[in-house]
Design a protein around this motif. Structure first.
Motif: not given
Length: 478
Positions: A45-53, A112-118, A231-234, A242-248
């Motif tokens: 969810a965090i990686a998706a926000v960074v990339l979408g942004f 870090a590695s999740v973001i770099m690959v995505a 999502s960023l703040l959670i 907790a973010l994973g629960l909220y994200s789903v």
């Protein structure tokens, strides 16, 4: 084929694509929720926000400028194509450089590695971006739908296989990269029939696109940030689990709007742009868009709120029952939010991107305050704060955006929402009463949905017949 026929064809193909996307997406989440832990969804969810942004900077607002302007030359398109490619490369480098600091900020080294690959998607997508825009502008939604469905299907299959083999969060990451690569390749193949970029680069001849795009990009970036600030703040305040629960929960409730809204707005954006100088026609199209969106979305979200427990048990299993209150609150939030979505098409059609930009700047000021207050009551408090803010913005949104752009009056605009809202409330009550007399998860769900659908149909036949006729006409032509 005239504009109306092409628009109806576009609606049907977009509907097919989005129905496929949502159904496959629900299956995707249901399967992966049993194979992955909440933390994996939180990291993605965090990686998706960074990339979408970041993708907004790679596009630079140019895509919507191409749709808005009806007189773009071949040389201008070529210059804009290479601008997008170069921007994607630069943004990729920036995201990779920020991956480490972001992982430190969220106290998650693996991030870090999740973001770099995505981030590889940022290198791939610019090569097909303009082709997709041109296909959309010429209303070739049949091709776009087939491309989208084929790419997504391959990505989902890959994700499930990788998760099954124990890849963890990287099953989500590799799936996203594969989907982007396939969609880009297919879009290039079909898009080259409309335009073939040349080795031509003269920024001076596309200066007005940069001016338009800067405001459009600014609006889009802030709007995206507003939509994902929760999502960023959670993730920072409550952790990735907790973010994973909220994200789903959030992904589930956003699925209906992901079917319904693009069916209408993806087609209405170029159609509104073509009639931008005919205010009466533009207003009629916009009001019809609002009515159709609310007529479809409101009853669906009422059903999700009433049967959140049954849906969670069926899709995710008992370990996700803590998400039920979040699903109920976010369902109401998503219903109200879905009515504001088409204003983006209206802003683009009239070329008023500055107005949209400043509106979203205002939201950027308000949103953190609402989330900060809600966060004192945990993740559920954040969900309640989002719902409260969305409701409070209904009238200001009409006053500052809708009325100046198409001339729709207060009663004209809000009348499009009243009947669908009443139908949804009546359907929710009928569904709850019908389900309360039936034991078992699946029988309860079936009885409740059948009762709710029947009540919705009765209300619409009495007070929203035009919508039913439009829906029936689209189905017949399909």
């Amino acid at each position: 084929m005239n504009l109306r026929q092409r628009a109806l064809s576009g609606v049907r193909w977009t509907a097919a694509e989005n129905l496929f996307n949502v159904v496959s997406g629900i299956v995707f989440i249901a399967v992966l929720a049993r194979l992955l832990q909440p933390q994996a969804f939180g990291l993605m969810a965090i990686a998706a926000v960074v990339l979408g942004f970041s993708q907004f900077f790679a596009d630079m607002g140019i895509s919507n400028g191409i749709i808005h302007r009806q007189d773009v030359s071949e040389s201008q398109l070529s210059t804009l194509y290479w601008v997008n490619v170069a921007a994607g490369l630069v943004v990729f480098g920036v995201v990779v450089a920020l991956a480490g600091p972001l992982a430190t900020f969220y106290r998650e080294p693996e991030l870090a590695s999740v973001i770099m690959v995505a981030a590889l998607t940022l290198l791939v997508q610019p090569f097909g971006q303009q082709f997709g825009v041109l296909l959309q502008k010429e209303l070739h939604f049949n091709l776009l739908a087939r491309i989208g469905m084929a790419s997504r299907f391959c990505g989902l299959v890959a994700a499930v296989l990788l998760a099954w083999s124990g890849a963890g969060v990287y099953s989500l990451v590799y799936s996203a990269v594969l989907t982007a690569a396939l969609e880009t390749a297919l879009t290039v193949v079909f898009g080259r029939r409309i335009h073939r970029p040349r080795l031509h680069f003269r920024p001076a001849e596309v200066r007005h696109f940069f001016s338009f795009g800067a405001w459009q990009m600014g609006e889009a970036v802030i709007n995206f940030f507003n939509a994902n600030l929760d999502s960023l703040l959670i993730g920072r305040l409550a952790g990735t689990e907790a973010l994973g629960l909220y994200s789903v929960a959030r992904q589930l409730v956003m699925r209906p709007a992901e079917i319904v809204n693009p069916i209408v707005t993806r087609v209405s954006t170029p159609v509104m742009a073509k009639v931008q100088d005919d205010l009466a026609r533009l207003r009629a199209i916009y009001l019809q868009t609002i009515n159709h969106l609310s007529s479809l979305n409101f009853p669906i979200y009422a059903a999700i709120a009433v049967f959140a427990r049954e849906i969670t048990l069926l899709l995710f299993g008992e370990k996700w029952l803590a998400a039920v209150p979040l699903i109920q609150i976010l369902a109401a939030y998503a219903a109200v939010r879905s009515t504001a979505n088409p204003v983006g098409s209206l802003l683009l059609a009239r070329g008023r991107v500055r107005r949209g930009f400043w509106w979203n700047v205002g939201l950027l000021v308000l949103l953190p305050a609402f989330i900060a207050v809600g966060a004192t009551w945990g993740v559920a408090g954040v969900a309640w704060s989002l719902l409260a803010m969305q409701c409070l913005l209904l009238v200001p949104g009409w006053l500052l955006l809708v009325r100046p752009l198409c001339g729709a009056g207060f009663r004209q605009y809000h009348a499009q929402l009243i009947v669908p809202a009443l139908a949804a409330a009546a359907a929710a009550l009928a569904g709850f009463l019908a389900a309360s007399a039936v034991p078992g998860t699946i029988p309860r769900l079936a009885a409740g949905l059948a009762a709710g659908a029947a009540v919705t149909l009765v209300v619409y036949r009495a007070w929203n017949r035009e919508f039913l006729e439009a829906l029936a006409a689209m189905v017949r032509r399909g």
